[in-house]
Design an enzyme around this catalytic site. Structure first.
Site, PDB file in Angstrom:
ATOM      1  N   LEU A 333       0.809  -1.212   0.000  1.00 25.66           N
ATOM      2  CA  LEU A 333       0.000   0.000   0.000  1.00 25.66           C
ATOM      3  C   LEU A 333       0.844   1.264   0.000  1.00 25.66           C
ATOM      4  O   LEU A 333       0.381   2.331  -0.386  1.00 25.66           O
ATOM      5  CB  LEU A 333      -0.939   0.002   1.215  1.00 25.66           C
ATOM      6  CG  LEU A 333      -2.039   1.060   1.249  1.00 25.66           C
ATOM      7  CD1 LEU A 333      -2.949   0.913   0.045  1.00 25.66           C
ATOM      8  CD2 LEU A 333      -2.838   0.963   2.539  1.00 25.66           C
ATOM      9  N   VAL A 459      -9.750   8.451  -1.989  1.00 25.75           N
ATOM     10  CA  VAL A 459      -9.227   7.120  -2.300  1.00 25.75           C
ATOM     11  C   VAL A 459      -8.007   6.771  -1.454  1.00 25.75           C
ATOM     12  O   VAL A 459      -7.426   7.624  -0.792  1.00 25.75           O
ATOM     13  CB  VAL A 459      -8.880   7.003  -3.801  1.00 25.75           C
ATOM     14  CG1 VAL A 459     -10.121   7.226  -4.648  1.00 25.75           C
ATOM     15  CG2 VAL A 459      -7.796   8.014  -4.191  1.00 25.75           C
ATOM     16  N   GLU A 460      -7.607   5.505  -1.501  1.00 29.55           N
ATOM     17  CA  GLU A 460      -6.460   4.971  -0.765  1.00 29.55           C
ATOM     18  C   GLU A 460      -6.566   5.268   0.724  1.00 29.55           C
ATOM     19  O   GLU A 460      -5.598   5.612   1.385  1.00 29.55           O
ATOM     20  CB  GLU A 460      -5.135   5.538  -1.318  1.00 29.55           C
ATOM     21  CG  GLU A 460      -4.837   5.145  -2.742  1.00 29.55           C
ATOM     22  CD  GLU A 460      -4.388   3.705  -2.888  1.00 29.55           C
ATOM     23  OE1 GLU A 460      -4.385   2.982  -1.882  1.00 29.55           O
ATOM     24  OE2 GLU A 460      -4.057   3.304  -4.008  1.00 29.55           O
ATOM     25  N   GLY A 461      -7.764   5.125   1.272  1.00 34.88           N
ATOM     26  CA  GLY A 461      -8.011   5.450   2.671  1.00 34.88           C
ATOM     27  C   GLY A 461      -8.519   6.876   2.763  1.00 34.88           C
ATOM     28  O   GLY A 461      -7.757   7.827   2.620  1.00 34.88           O
TER      29      GLY A 461
END
Length: 840
Positions: A333, A459-461
């Protein structure tokens, strides 16, 4: 009586000392009792949470959490540099790609990248930036990856997302780290050459941030595949959404929970989250429909499947990869969080910096450049300061990845703070541009970026989750030198090893807390006089900042420990307290990166206003976060008062940047030169004729050149030599010999450039551009076709003129984007689009 009391106290001290000094006694009488309490306080940690905690590495953020950062270590890291090959790629294919991009046509007409851009991206290996050369990719560094995405992002958000996703969290990176050799040899060369378009499907309608709750599942079974019966595999059922590149993907990375009710693989039924690569033309894969995220034309959409048979060797890593999916995702990630999203945000901030500085100097109101008004200066200062700090954090974090780190906490910090500061920069830029910013059209270089900024926030958390739960919630356990060891000991089922490990960690933790408690008070009182808190190489301008950061690092370590002891597992639910501690850690990291940048750049004196603004702003924010934490932590006023004395014994003495400093930063942004170029280095600055940004750049240079000439005009008006205040003023000034013919020509040029810069797009009453004629051309009307061809080649008419531009590319888009078939097809060039290409 006093003698008796003295001996009693002495006896107690001796006994306590013996207990603490003898490990066996200490563990039996003290440590084991504390371990029992600790286990009760410790919140339940799910498997997905544990894998997230175990993922990645701890880098500089660990030093900051220690309370005594080693500045020499930070400054000893070499300055990140691109290789000659990476620089050539940026100056060659990336610049070529940027020149091909027209975000207005892409978002307003095509709703997709043009076919020729898709082809250029694939043929030039943009999908293979991180794939090693042995598999046909470039094997670029994380810094180069960041630079590529940043430059494209400054030109087109659509193209940036298209390029960054295959190089971020997805099939390529997962295969590199976890794929079998057969999987690597088959897919990586195809991905590198653009023969495969990848996507990765994680988010489900009912499981966004809570990925552990995903309802998608697979059942281990035997089935038929390619004419063979009794093939070991899975029947997978899923429904995913928000999947970037999904509608055009040829290979689908899929996350799902795998179950084995018939025990075909072993004794366990619940095998955990698993990842597989599924060709999108597999029967039963439903893919192709699109979402439409805030006028973003990048390909994004849902996909699903019901009981799709997937052979076991499609699992990433083969059968050994069963149940390892979440660990794989967490370990990979860092690229998405640490590289791609920060890069696009910095690209947006640099775009805001370059255009806002120039526009503020060119645009005149009340006979004064708008950038000279203090209100505009305030916004300009924020843009410039944020951009300087953002770029510093982007580069330092990418360098950490290149050093072999997977900085899970640092990646969360830069993801949150760079996307938020990017949003602030674009908002400020829109305020400065006013009506020019809010009227969308081909000449608006900010509007689409403004519209698409929330995508990077989400996005991405999502940023709310990242700030409130991840930065400190994960950072406390990962970065703290003893806490994770205590947690692991508490989970140890072996009583003896658990007791010994916990005892060792607890003693170290106690010493750590006492040291930082003392240092917090001492540094707050005398920190400016403690030379060891700044590196020997520090200049007088920077030494004070190193010492302030050392002071707040000690205070942070102290307060974080006390907060954890006071709140225990409930701190996980006290999200706002956790967020404020995360803000402090983040500011420490961002300030460290800013100081590192200043050193790496050779300490240019001209950059000092930017450095001072960033450091003073961040340190003030840090102070405020401490204050808010102390104001809200539960406890008796005496307890809170003692904590406040440890942090602020002399009160809150840090101040935000003063107006004079903001004024300096703003003026640097309004003048062409080395500072402005360094601040916006790496973005695409168009030079082609009739490019809006090219006009703006030319106007800025011209307005600076005309400064003395305009001053002569103003003086002549003041003395009533010139009476014409309209269009004839220049001619009158020339006639009266106030200016020369050459100066008059330069003023006329500036007048024309100013007009181009401030004008905005307008359209037909139905808000349509002239594409209908081109549609007629596509059906075979030769006269209309010639007219359309002329419209394509004509320059775009701005402001009060009717728009005559048309390229008909939306017809191509319509051919591609309306397909809703149940499996992915190649992008065919329709007969209409062939006709259009012929016209072009």
């Amino acid at each position: 009586m006093l003698a008796f009391l003295f001996y009693v106290i002495l006896f107690v001290i001796v006994i306590a000392g013996l207990i603490l000094a003898v490990p066996l006694l200490r563990r039996y009488l003290v440590t084991n009792q504390i371990l029992k309490i600790f286990r009760k306080m410790l919140p339940q940690i799910s498997q997905t949470e544990q894998e997230a905690l175990d993922a990645g590495t701890v880098w500089w953020e660990g030093d900051l959490f220690s309370g005594k950062p080693d500045w020499k270590k930070l400054l000893a890291y070499p300055k990140p540099q691109l290789t000659a090959e990476e620089q050539a790629f940026l100056e060659g294919p990336v610049e070529q790609l940027c020149a091909m991009l027209d975000e207005w046509k892409i978002t307003h007409e095509l709703k997709d990248l043009p076919p020729e851009v898709w082809q250029f991206i694939k043929e030039n290996g943009f999908f293979g930036l991180i794939i090693p050369k042995q598999y046909g990719g470039y094997g670029f560094s994380a810094l180069a990856h960041s630079e590529v995405v940043m430059k494209i992002g400054s030109r087109s958000g659509t193209a940036a997302v298209t390029v960054m996703v295959p190089n971020s969290l997805g099939p390529a990176e997962l295969l590199l780290h976890y794929g079998t050799e057969m999987q690597k040899e088959h897919y990586l060369p195809r991905l590198a050459k653009g023969l495969e378009v990848p996507c990765f499907a994680l988010t489900s309608p009912e499981a966004g941030s809570d990925a552990g709750a995903m309802p998608d599942f697979g059942i281990v079974c035997r089935g038929e595949y390619q004419g063979k019966t009794d093939v070991l595999g899975m029947r997978v059922t899923w429904e995913k959404r928000y999947i970037t590149l999904g509608p055009v993907a040829t290979i689908l990375g899929l996350a799902f929970k795998l179950y084995d009710p018939d025990r075909l693989l072993g004794k366990e039924e619940d095998l955990g989250i698993t990842l597989a690569l599924i060709p999108t033309n597999t029967p039963g894969v439903n893919i192709g429909r699109r979402h439409y995220p805030l006028n973003g034309a990048f390909q994004n959409g849902p996909n699903s499947g019901k009981e799709v048979f997937v052979p076991m060797d499609w699992i990433i890593g083969g059968q050994e990869g069963v149940g390892q999916g979440w660990r794989m995702l967490m370990n990979c990630l860092s690229v998405g969080r640490a590289i791609s999203l920060p890069a696009t945000s910095v690209g947006a901030a640099k775009l805001a910096t370059r255009t806002s500085g120039a526009y503020s100097r060119v645009r005149i109101q009340f006979k004064t450049p708008i950038g000279y008004f203090e209100g505009v200066e305030e916004a300009l200062g924020r843009i410039g300061g944020n951009t300087y700090m953002m770029d510093a954090a982007r580069v330092m974090t990418a360098a950490a990845v290149d050093l072999g780190e997977k900085p899970s906490v640092a990646s969360a910090i830069v993801k949150y703070h760079l996307t938020e500061r990017g949003r602030q920069a674009i908002n400020d830029a829109m305020d400065i541009h006013g009506g020019k910013g809010i009227c969308i059209g081909p000449r608006n270089y900010l509007g689409r970026t403004y519209q698409q900024i929330p995508v990077s926030i989400t996005v991405e958390g999502a940023n709310i989750l990242t700030r409130n739960m991840i930065i400190f919630g994960q950072g406390a356990l990962r970065c703290h030198p003893y806490l994770l060891r205590e947690v692991n000991a508490a989970h140890d089922k072996n009583p003896d090893s658990a007791s010994m490990a916990f005892d060792e960690a607890l003693i170290g933790h106690a010493k750590f807390t006492l040291r930082n408690t003392a240092n917090s008070l001492v540094y707050a009182l005398f920190g400016n006089h403690i030379k060891d808190n700044a590196p020997e190489s520090a200049t007088p301008e920077t030494a004070t900042y190193y010492r302030q950061l050392a002071r707040f690092s000690a205070s942070f370590a102290c307060i974080a420990d006390i907060g954890l002891m006071r709140l225990g597992g409930s701190l996980k639910r006290k999200e706002r307290l956790s967020a404020r501690l995360g803000d402090i850690l983040s500011m420490l990291y961002l300030c460290s990166a800013t100081l590192k940048r200043f050193e790496d750049d050779g300490r240019p004196d001209s950059d000092l206003p930017l450095l001072h603004w960033c450091m003073q702003d961040a340190i003030y924010r840090m102070q405020q976060a401490f204050d808010e934490f102390l104001a809200n932590i539960p406890g008796h006023f005496t307890f809170v008062g003692l904590l406040r004395i440890l942090v602020f014994p002399l009160g809150k003495r840090c101040k935000p940047p003063v107006d004079a400093l903001t004024h300096e930063v703003a003026r640097l942004m309004m003048v062409p030169g080395a500072v402005r170029d360094r601040l916006t280095a790496g973005i695409h600055v168009p030079t082609a004729e009739h490019e809006p940004m090219a006009d703006l750049e030319q106007a800025l240079r011209c307005v600076i050149e005309c400064g003395a000439i305009e001053a002569k005009l103003r003086e002549a008006v003041k003395l009533h030599k010139i009476t014409d205040h309209g269009d004839g003023q220049i001619a009158q000034a020339l006639q009266l010999n106030v200016i020369t013919a050459e100066e008059a020509s330069l003023l006329e040029k500036l007048k024309d450039l100013r007009s181009k810069v401030i004008k905005v797009d307008d359209f037909r009453p139905d808000l349509e551009s002239e594409t209908k004629d081109l549609r007629n051309a596509a059906t075979g009307n030769s006269n209309t076709a010639m007219s359309a061809k002329g419209a394509i080649n004509a320059n775009y008419t701005i402001s009060n003129d009717v728009t005559d531009e048309a390229d008909g590319a939306n017809i191509v888009s319509a051919g591609n984007s309306t397909k809703t078939t149940s499996r992915k097809k190649s992008n065919p060039v329709t007969e209409e689009s062939k006709t259009i290409e012929t016209i072009k």
